[in-house]
Design an enzyme around this catalytic site. Structure first.
Site, PDB file in Angstrom:
ATOM      1  CG  HIS A 267      -2.034   0.914   1.256  1.00 34.04           C
ATOM      2  ND1 HIS A 267      -2.304   1.779   0.233  1.00 34.04           N
ATOM      3  CD2 HIS A 267      -2.965   1.179   2.214  1.00 34.04           C
ATOM      4  CE1 HIS A 267      -3.341   2.527   0.547  1.00 34.04           C
ATOM      5  NE2 HIS A 267      -3.767   2.194   1.753  1.00 34.04           N
ATOM      6  CG  HIS A 306      -3.769   1.282  -9.375  1.00 31.97           C
ATOM      7  ND1 HIS A 306      -5.091   1.192  -9.007  1.00 31.97           N
ATOM      8  CD2 HIS A 306      -3.149   1.993  -8.407  1.00 31.97           C
ATOM      9  CE1 HIS A 306      -5.262   1.839  -7.874  1.00 31.97           C
ATOM     10  NE2 HIS A 306      -4.097   2.323  -7.474  1.00 31.97           N
ATOM     11  CG  ASP A 362       3.386   4.213  -4.965  1.00 31.37           C
ATOM     12  OD1 ASP A 362       3.445   5.204  -4.227  1.00 31.37           O
ATOM     13  OD2 ASP A 362       2.586   3.279  -4.798  1.00 31.37           O
TER      14      ASP A 362
HETATM   15  N1  ACO Z   1       5.185  -5.809 -13.741  1.00 33.89           N
HETATM   16  C1  ACO Z   1       5.046  -6.884 -14.553  1.00 33.89           C
HETATM   17  N2  ACO Z   1       3.889  -7.542 -14.711  1.00 33.89           N
HETATM   18  C2  ACO Z   1       2.825  -7.097 -14.031  1.00 33.89           C
HETATM   19  C3  ACO Z   1       2.894  -5.974 -13.173  1.00 33.89           C
HETATM   20  C4  ACO Z   1       4.122  -5.321 -13.046  1.00 33.89           C
HETATM   21  N3  ACO Z   1       4.249  -4.244 -12.268  1.00 33.89           N
HETATM   22  N4  ACO Z   1       1.679  -5.774 -12.611  1.00 33.89           N
HETATM   23  C5  ACO Z   1       0.865  -6.716 -13.098  1.00 33.89           C
HETATM   24  N5  ACO Z   1       1.546  -7.521 -13.962  1.00 33.89           N
HETATM   25  C6  ACO Z   1       1.006  -8.626 -14.746  1.00 33.89           C
HETATM   26  C7  ACO Z   1       0.740  -9.860 -13.898  1.00 33.89           C
HETATM   27  O1  ACO Z   1       1.860 -10.718 -13.870  1.00 33.89           O
HETATM   28  C8  ACO Z   1      -0.456 -10.461 -14.599  1.00 33.89           C
HETATM   29  O2  ACO Z   1       0.031 -11.086 -15.759  1.00 33.89           O
HETATM   30  P1  ACO Z   1      -0.622 -12.480 -16.275  1.00 33.89           P
HETATM   31  O3  ACO Z   1      -2.037 -12.116 -16.638  1.00 33.89           O
HETATM   32  O4  ACO Z   1       0.223 -12.905 -17.428  1.00 33.89           O
HETATM   33  O5  ACO Z   1      -0.569 -13.422 -15.109  1.00 33.89           O
HETATM   34  C9  ACO Z   1      -1.264  -9.247 -15.062  1.00 33.89           C
HETATM   35  O6  ACO Z   1      -0.292  -8.214 -15.235  1.00 33.89           O
HETATM   36  C10 ACO Z   1      -2.352  -8.823 -14.082  1.00 33.89           C
HETATM   37  O7  ACO Z   1      -1.745  -8.606 -12.790  1.00 33.89           O
HETATM   38  P2  ACO Z   1      -2.458  -8.806 -11.371  1.00 33.89           P
HETATM   39  O8  ACO Z   1      -1.418  -9.097 -10.349  1.00 33.89           O
HETATM   40  O9  ACO Z   1      -3.599  -9.788 -11.515  1.00 33.89           O
HETATM   41  O10 ACO Z   1      -3.109  -7.370 -11.136  1.00 33.89           O
HETATM   42  P3  ACO Z   1      -3.655  -6.798  -9.744  1.00 33.89           P
HETATM   43  O11 ACO Z   1      -4.723  -5.845 -10.069  1.00 33.89           O
HETATM   44  O12 ACO Z   1      -3.961  -7.881  -8.779  1.00 33.89           O
HETATM   45  O13 ACO Z   1      -2.347  -6.050  -9.173  1.00 33.89           O
HETATM   46  C11 ACO Z   1      -0.795  -4.421  -8.522  1.00 33.89           C
HETATM   47  C12 ACO Z   1      -2.190  -4.691  -9.110  1.00 33.89           C
HETATM   48  C13 ACO Z   1      -0.636  -5.144  -7.173  1.00 33.89           C
HETATM   49  C14 ACO Z   1      -0.651  -2.922  -8.273  1.00 33.89           C
HETATM   50  C15 ACO Z   1       0.279  -4.915  -9.541  1.00 33.89           C
HETATM   51  O14 ACO Z   1       0.123  -4.256 -10.780  1.00 33.89           O
HETATM   52  C16 ACO Z   1       1.709  -4.738  -8.995  1.00 33.89           C
HETATM   53  O15 ACO Z   1       2.190  -5.591  -8.270  1.00 33.89           O
HETATM   54  N6  ACO Z   1       2.390  -3.603  -9.375  1.00 33.89           N
HETATM   55  C17 ACO Z   1       3.702  -3.313  -8.857  1.00 33.89           C
HETATM   56  C18 ACO Z   1       3.602  -2.788  -7.405  1.00 33.89           C
HETATM   57  C19 ACO Z   1       3.098  -1.370  -7.322  1.00 33.89           C
HETATM   58  O16 ACO Z   1       3.528  -0.493  -8.077  1.00 33.89           O
HETATM   59  N7  ACO Z   1       2.181  -1.124  -6.374  1.00 33.89           N
HETATM   60  C20 ACO Z   1       1.645   0.220  -6.120  1.00 33.89           C
HETATM   61  C21 ACO Z   1       0.193   0.330  -6.469  1.00 33.89           C
HETATM   62  S1  ACO Z   1      -0.381   2.004  -6.244  1.00 33.89           S
HETATM   63  C22 ACO Z   1      -0.724   2.178  -4.579  1.00 33.89           C
HETATM   64  O17 ACO Z   1      -0.972   1.262  -3.864  1.00 33.89           O
HETATM   65  C23 ACO Z   1      -0.711   3.558  -3.983  1.00 33.89           C
END
Ligand code: ACO
Length: 427
Positions: A267, A306, A362
Site C-alpha cells: 500500500h 494498479h 508511486d
Molecule cells: N510488472 C510486470 N507484470 C505485471 C505488473 C508489473 N508491475 N503488474 C501486473 N503484472 C502482470 C501480472 O503478472 C499479470 O500477468 P498475467 O495475466 O500474465 O498473469 C497481469 O499483469 C495482471 O496482474 P495482477 O497481479 O492480476 O493485477 P492486480 O490488479 O492484482 O495487481 C498491482 C495490481 C498489485 C498494483 C500490480 O500491478 C503490482 O504488483 N504492481 C507493482 C507494485 C506497485 O507499483 N504497487 C503500487 C500500487 S499504487 C498504490 O498502492 C498507492
C-alpha cells in the site's frame, strides 16, 4: 426493461427477482435463496472485496479505465494546479469548495491545533534511536486518544468536528517529531505563521536559524503531493478506518489502524520499492535487460500496474510535472533518467500494453521525495499526513450513514465439527 436480475437456483428450480440499484444487487437479497427452510441462505464470497461495494460514498470518484480521479466531482488536475492542501481537505470533508470566510476559519482551526501535549515528546523519546518513523507515527496517533478522552463521543457532531481539526493538525507534528527523533535531532515546535506545508518543512528541517523560511518551490511541491494523496476511496487503509470506526472506537484509534494499513509494502511502501529497483538497474542502458526479466516473471516492474487504474494514473502525470520543477532547484535526480527510459520502453511493449500496465502514483513519487531530501523510511509517513483528511472524511461519512453497522463479514467455515477433545498425553 425492469432493473432486476432473475436468478434461477438449479438446486430447487426456483427463480428469484433481485432489484438492481446503481449497478449493484444487495448481497442480503441472496439470503432468501434457500434449498429448504433450515438452509441459512446464499451468501456472496468475495475475498479481498474485489467486487463488493461496502458503502455509498460521495467523497472520491475513480474511473480506472479512463484514468479519472475526482474529489467531490472536481478533477484532481484542477485541484493540484489551483487549490491548496487545506482547501482540498475542506472540500473532501464538507463536500464543497469553501468561501473565503469558511477557508479562513478552517485554516485558523487547523493552525490552532498543531501543537501536541508535552507528554507526547516523552512518549516519542521512549522509542529506540533507530525506530522506523512510520512505526512511531502509528503509535503516537493511537496515543492521542488517551489525551482526548472526549473523542469517544463519536455520535456527537461537535466532538467529531473538534477531533477532525486535531487529527489533521497534529499528524504533521507527530510525523516531523518522529523524523527528528530518528535523526537524533531536537524537536521543532509548530510555526503558526507558516502555511500547512511550510510549517511541516520547518518542523523537519529548521536548525539554528530563528525563523525557517521554506523555499516556495519546495513548499508548493509538497502541497501538490499532499493534494494528490488526500483520498483514494475504498483502499486498504480507508477500509481499515471504516471497519475499526464502525465499532464506535474513537477516531484516533481508528486513524492509527488506518496508518498501520498504510505501513504495508503493498500500500504505502511501493515507492520505496521503485527506488530500490531503479538503483539496481543503475543505468539507462540496462533498462531493456530488466524489462525482459519483468516480462519473464522475474520480479515486477514496480510502480507499474494498479488494481483500479487500467490507464495512466492521473496522479503520476502530475507528479512527473512537479518533478521537473523540483529538479530545476535541487538538481536532477539521476534515477529520473532510468525511470523515463523504463516508462518509454514499457509503454511501447506488447506485454505491458495488453495487460494495461501504466505508471502509477508511486513510480515518480519516490524520486521526487528523495530529491527533496527525505530518507526512504519517511515515504509512508509523507503519505499518511494528507491521507488523514481522507480517512477522517471516510469515517465521518460512515458514522452518519444510517445503513452502516459494525463491520462484520461472514465466512465459509472449512474444518470439521463435533470433534471429541483428546487429552494431551493421548495425541
Ligand atoms: N510488472 C510486470 N507484470 C505485471 C505488473 C508489473 N508491475 N503488474 C501486473 N503484472 C502482470 C501480472 O503478472 C499479470 O500477468 P498475467 O495475466 O500474465 O498473469 C497481469 O499483469 C495482471 O496482474 P495482477 O497481479 O492480476 O493485477 P492486480 O490488479 O492484482 O495487481 C498491482 C495490481 C498489485 C498494483 C500490480 O500491478 C503490482 O504488483 N504492481 C507493482 C507494485 C506497485 O507499483 N504497487 C503500487 C500500487 S499504487 C498504490 O498502492 C498507492
Amino acid at each position: 426493461m425492469p432493473d432486476t436480475l432473475s436468478v434461477t437456483d438449479n438446486r430447487t428450480g426456483k427463480t428469484y427477482e433481485l432489484p438492481i440499484t446503481d449497478g449493484t444487487v444487495r448481497a442480503m437479497d441472496l439470503r432468501q435463496i434457500k434449498t429448504d427452510a433450515d438452509d441459512f441462505g446464499l451468501m456472496a464470497y468475495d475475498p479481498a472485496f474485489t467486487n463488493t461495494a461496502s458503502c455509498r460514498s460521495a467523497i472520491t470518484y475513480i474511473d480506472g479505465e479512463r484514468g479519472i480521479l475526482e474529489y467531490r466531482g472536481y478533477p484532481i488536475e484542477q485541484l493540484a494546479e489551483q487549490s491548496t492542501y487545506l482547501e482540498t481537505a475542506f472540500l473532501i470533508l464538507y463536500g464543497h469548495l469553501p468561501t473565503q470566510a469558511e477557508l479562513d476559519a478552517w485554516t485558523h482551526n487547523i493552525t490552532y491545533h498543531t501543537f501536541v501535549h508535552e507528554n507526547i515528546k516523552k512518549f516519542l523519546e521512549g522509542f529506540r534511536y533507530d525506530a522506523h518513523p512510520m512505526g512511531m507515527l502509528v503509535g503516537t496517533i493511537g496515543a492521542l486518544s488517551t489525551f482526548y478522552p472526549d473523542a469517544r463521543h463519536v455520535l456527537d457532531e461537535e466532538s467529531r468536528e473538534l477531533q477532525t481539526w486535531r487529527l489533521i493538525a497534529k499528524v504533521p507534528t507527530l510525523a516531523a517529531f518522529a523524523y527528528r527523533h530518528n535523526r537524533g535531532m531536537p524537536f521543532v515546535y509548530p510555526d503558526n505563521d507558516l502555511s500547512f506545508a511550510g510549517n511541516f518543512l520547518s518542523m523537519l528541517w529548521k536548525m539554528s536559524e530563528s525563523k525557517y523560511t521554506p523555499d516556495p518551490v519546495l513548499e508548493r511541491a509538497i502541497q501538490v503531493l499532499f493534494i494528490l494523496h488526500a483520498d483514494h476511496e475504498q483502499n486498504c487503509s480507508a477500509n481499515a478506518m471504516r471497519a475499526v470506526g464502525s465499532s464506535r472506537s474513537d477516531p484516533y484509534s481508528a486513524t492509527a489502524a488506518a496508518a498501520a494499513a498504510l505501513y504495508g509494502p503493498l500500500h504505502g511502501g511501493a515507492n520505496e520499492e521503485v527506488l530500490h529497483m531503479l538503483m539496481e538497474i543503475g543505468h539507462k542502458e540496462r533498462v531493456p535487460e530488466f524489462v525482459k526479466k519483468f516480462k519473464g516473471g522475474e520480479g515486477r516492474l514496480m510502480g507499474f500496474g494498479h488494481r483500479v487504474y487500467k490507464n495512466y494514473d492521473p496522479r503520476a502525470k502530475i507528479i512527473k510535472r512537479t518533478a521537473d520543477e523540483v529538479f530545476d532547484l535541487t538538481g536532477r535526480n539521476p534515477l529520473l533518467d532510468i525511470a523515463l527510459e523504463l516508462e518509454r520502453i514499457a509503454l511501447e511493449d506488447d506485454y505491458f500494453i495488453e495487460r494495461k500496465l501504466y505508471p502509477n502514483v508511486d513510480f515518480y513519487s519516490g524520486i521526487i521525495y528523495q530529491a527533496l531530501g527525505f530518507p526512504m523510511e519517511m515515504f509512508p509517513v509523507l503519505f499518511a499526513i494528507p491521507r488523514t483528511s481522507g480517512w477522517v472524511a471516510q469515517w465521518r461519512e460512515m458514522i452518519t450513514d444510517p445503513e452502516q453497522k459494525i463491520a462484520r463479514p461472514r465466512q465459509i467455515y472449512t474444518d470439521g465439527h463435533k470433534k471429541d477433545y483428546v487429552p494431551i498425553g493421548r495425541r
